[in-house]
Design a protein around this motif. Structure first.
Motif, PDB file in Angstrom:
ATOM      1  N   GLU A   6      50.607  51.730  47.984  1.00 44.26           N
ATOM      2  CA  GLU A   6      50.262  51.067  49.241  1.00 44.26           C
ATOM      3  C   GLU A   6      49.833  52.085  50.284  1.00 44.26           C
ATOM      4  OE1 GLU A   6      52.092  47.466  50.789  1.00 44.26           O
ATOM      5  OE2 GLU A   6      52.785  48.634  52.513  1.00 44.26           O
ATOM      6  N   ILE A   7      48.719  51.841  50.931  1.00 46.37           N
ATOM      7  CA  ILE A   7      48.306  52.598  52.115  1.00 46.37           C
ATOM      8  C   ILE A   7      48.716  51.752  53.316  1.00 46.37           C
ATOM      9  CG2 ILE A   7      46.385  53.668  53.333  1.00 46.37           C
ATOM     10  CD1 ILE A   7      44.826  53.626  50.672  1.00 46.37           C
ATOM     11  N   PRO A   8      49.697  52.205  54.112  1.00 46.05           N
ATOM     12  CA  PRO A   8      50.132  51.387  55.247  1.00 46.05           C
ATOM     13  C   PRO A   8      49.001  51.161  56.249  1.00 46.05           C
ATOM     14  CG  PRO A   8      51.718  53.138  54.797  1.00 46.05           C
ATOM     15  CD  PRO A   8      50.485  53.439  53.979  1.00 46.05           C
ATOM     16  N   GLU A   9      49.157  50.145  57.072  1.00 44.59           N
ATOM     17  CA  GLU A   9      48.121  49.819  58.042  1.00 44.59           C
ATOM     18  C   GLU A   9      47.756  51.049  58.876  1.00 44.59           C
ATOM     19  OE1 GLU A   9      50.215  46.706  60.184  1.00 44.59           O
ATOM     20  OE2 GLU A   9      50.383  48.050  61.903  1.00 44.59           O
ATOM     21  N   ARG A  10      46.463  51.182  59.168  1.00 46.25           N
ATOM     22  CA  ARG A  10      45.904  52.242  60.029  1.00 46.25           C
ATOM     23  C   ARG A  10      46.245  53.649  59.529  1.00 46.25           C
ATOM     24  NH1 ARG A  10      46.100  50.664  66.350  1.00 46.25           N
ATOM     25  NH2 ARG A  10      43.851  50.671  66.254  1.00 46.25           N
ATOM     26  N   SER A  11      46.228  53.850  58.205  1.00 48.81           N
ATOM     27  CA  SER A  11      46.498  55.190  57.672  1.00 48.81           C
ATOM     28  C   SER A  11      45.540  55.477  56.513  1.00 48.81           C
ATOM     29  CB  SER A  11      47.960  55.306  57.233  1.00 48.81           C
ATOM     30  OG  SER A  11      48.198  54.520  56.082  1.00 48.81           O
ATOM     31  N   GLY A  12      45.714  56.635  55.885  1.00 49.23           N
ATOM     32  CA  GLY A  12      44.816  57.015  54.804  1.00 49.23           C
ATOM     33  C   GLY A  12      45.466  58.009  53.869  1.00 49.23           C
ATOM     34  N   VAL A  13      44.862  58.151  52.679  1.00 50.39           N
ATOM     35  CA  VAL A  13      45.385  59.052  51.650  1.00 50.39           C
ATOM     36  C   VAL A  13      44.210  59.770  50.989  1.00 50.39           C
ATOM     37  CG1 VAL A  13      47.421  57.622  51.146  1.00 50.39           C
ATOM     38  CG2 VAL A  13      45.294  57.259  49.865  1.00 50.39           C
ATOM     39  N   ALA A  14      44.538  60.828  50.248  1.00 52.96           N
ATOM     40  CA  ALA A  14      43.560  61.469  49.373  1.00 52.96           C
ATOM     41  C   ALA A  14      44.263  61.790  48.061  1.00 52.96           C
ATOM     42  CB  ALA A  14      42.993  62.736  50.007  1.00 52.96           C
ATOM     43  N   PHE A  15      43.496  61.749  46.976  1.00 52.56           N
ATOM     44  CA  PHE A  15      44.083  61.989  45.656  1.00 52.56           C
ATOM     45  C   PHE A  15      42.970  62.332  44.690  1.00 52.56           C
ATOM     46  CE2 PHE A  15      43.406  57.471  46.434  1.00 52.56           C
ATOM     47  CZ  PHE A  15      42.626  57.090  45.365  1.00 52.56           C
ATOM     48  N   ARG A  16      43.372  62.830  43.543  1.00 54.56           N
ATOM     49  CA  ARG A  16      42.410  63.192  42.511  1.00 54.56           C
ATOM     50  C   ARG A  16      42.143  61.985  41.603  1.00 54.56           C
ATOM     51  NH1 ARG A  16      40.679  68.408  39.855  1.00 54.56           N
ATOM     52  NH2 ARG A  16      39.918  67.694  37.844  1.00 54.56           N
ATOM     53  N   LEU A  17      40.903  61.828  41.201  1.00 55.31           N
ATOM     54  CA  LEU A  17      40.512  60.797  40.241  1.00 55.31           C
ATOM     55  C   LEU A  17      39.691  61.497  39.170  1.00 55.31           C
ATOM     56  CD1 LEU A  17      40.581  57.620  39.886  1.00 55.31           C
ATOM     57  CD2 LEU A  17      38.258  57.641  40.818  1.00 55.31           C
ATOM     58  N   SER A 182      36.488  45.233  62.657  1.00 58.28           N
ATOM     59  CA  SER A 182      36.174  45.319  61.228  1.00 58.28           C
ATOM     60  C   SER A 182      37.146  44.527  60.375  1.00 58.28           C
ATOM     61  CB  SER A 182      36.213  46.784  60.774  1.00 58.28           C
ATOM     62  OG  SER A 182      35.369  47.568  61.573  1.00 58.28           O
ATOM     63  N   ASN A 183      38.311  44.211  60.941  1.00 57.52           N
ATOM     64  CA  ASN A 183      39.408  43.674  60.140  1.00 57.52           C
ATOM     65  C   ASN A 183      39.916  42.331  60.659  1.00 57.52           C
ATOM     66  OD1 ASN A 183      39.805  46.087  58.343  1.00 57.52           O
ATOM     67  ND2 ASN A 183      39.998  47.045  60.363  1.00 57.52           N
ATOM     68  N   GLY A 184      39.047  41.597  61.336  1.00 58.24           N
ATOM     69  CA  GLY A 184      39.423  40.280  61.830  1.00 58.24           C
ATOM     70  C   GLY A 184      40.509  40.327  62.891  1.00 58.24           C
ATOM     71  N   GLY A 185      40.648  41.479  63.559  1.00 55.90           N
ATOM     72  CA  GLY A 185      41.567  41.580  64.693  1.00 55.90           C
ATOM     73  C   GLY A 185      42.996  41.945  64.347  1.00 55.90           C
ATOM     74  N   THR A 186      43.328  42.098  63.065  1.00 57.85           N
ATOM     75  CA  THR A 186      44.690  42.498  62.692  1.00 57.85           C
ATOM     76  C   THR A 186      44.622  43.648  61.690  1.00 57.85           C
ATOM     77  OG1 THR A 186      44.788  40.908  60.869  1.00 57.85           O
ATOM     78  CG2 THR A 186      45.624  40.175  63.017  1.00 57.85           C
ATOM     79  N   PHE A 187      45.665  44.441  61.627  1.00 60.46           N
ATOM     80  CA  PHE A 187      45.713  45.619  60.769  1.00 60.46           C
ATOM     81  C   PHE A 187      46.679  45.383  59.625  1.00 60.46           C
ATOM     82  CE2 PHE A 187      44.959  47.118  65.158  1.00 60.46           C
ATOM     83  CZ  PHE A 187      43.603  47.343  64.998  1.00 60.46           C
ATOM     84  N   LYS A 188      46.172  45.586  58.422  1.00 59.49           N
ATOM     85  CA  LYS A 188      46.934  45.259  57.222  1.00 59.49           C
ATOM     86  C   LYS A 188      46.870  46.437  56.257  1.00 59.49           C
ATOM     87  CE  LYS A 188      43.908  42.024  57.395  1.00 59.49           C
ATOM     88  NZ  LYS A 188      43.288  42.141  58.737  1.00 59.49           N
ATOM     89  N   PRO A 189      47.756  46.492  55.278  1.00 57.05           N
ATOM     90  CA  PRO A 189      47.705  47.589  54.308  1.00 57.05           C
ATOM     91  C   PRO A 189      46.581  47.381  53.290  1.00 57.05           C
ATOM     92  CG  PRO A 189      49.488  46.086  53.768  1.00 57.05           C
ATOM     93  CD  PRO A 189      48.883  45.584  55.050  1.00 57.05           C
TER      94      PRO A 189
END
Ligand SMILES: [Zn+2]
Length: 198
Positions: A6-17, A182-189
């Motif tokens: 899960e990426i919590p609302e208003r956050s970000g991650v990086a990882f290897r693929l 961009s998100n319909g006015g609410t922040f979600k994961p």
């Protein structure tokens, strides 16, 4: 079944693929954008390119079967499944500047750009190397006559997914977008899963 992250609302991650892996990006509640970046894992000067991709696709409506090209015209990712069919590859990640420009009355947030910069820093990727992201689920209709852009709520429903296959070993940046419109006015994961090549 691989683990769901899960990426919590208003956050970000990086990882290897890794090459051959599949990245499943899931909108768990609906109407939530996820900005996606991909860099070559060995040479991070090679990165997904909106311009190259739209040029070769001959459309801005990217979906299953379309490839995401790099600034060097190599395929980094391919869309292999898509429940939604409405994504954006025109607009830059939201940032502090976005908030100053569009939301002067709201508290400033570092946005997807700041979240991506922080997540990518351990990989040696500096903020000035961040290009236009592939904005999963972002709904940016374009008036074909005037060229006018609008940012409308995503049409994604809870549980909708878009799946990418890696053509290279990659470093991925991925967010749960922070911009109200961009998100319909609410922040979600945002949820994601990596299906490793067998
Ligand atoms: Zn954003």
């Amino acid at each position: 079944m691989s683990d769901v992250h899960e990426i919590p609302e208003r956050s970000g991650v990086a990882f290897r693929l890794n090459r051959g892996d599949r990245l499943v990006v899931i909108d768990p509640r609906g109407e939530q954008v996820a900005d996606l970046l991909a860099f070559d894992a060995v040479d991070t000067d090679e990165v997904i390119s909106s311009g190259r991709t739209l040029d070769y696709a001959e459309t801005i409506r990217l979906t299953t079967g379309h490839k995401l090209y790099s600034n060097r015209s190599n395929v980094l990712l391919e869309i292999v499944e898509d429940d939604v069919g409405v994504h954006d590859f025109l607009l830059t990640p939201c940032s502090r500047d976005t908030f100053h420009h569009f939301y002067p009355d709201l508290p400033v947030h570092r946005g997807c750009f700041g979240n991506l910069a922080a997540a990518l820093e351990p990989y040696g990727i500096v903020p000035d190397r961040i290009p236009v992201a592939f904005n999963c689920f972002m709904n940016v209709p374009v008036d074909g006559e005037t060229g006018k852009l609008r940012v409308l709520p995503p049409v994604s429903k809870a549980g909708d997914r878009v799946v990418f296959a890696a053509h290279r070993d990659l470093i991925i940046g991925l967010t749960a977008c922070s911009a109200p419109d961009s998100n319909g006015g609410t922040f979600k994961p945002i949820h994601y899963r990596i299906e490793a090549a067998s």
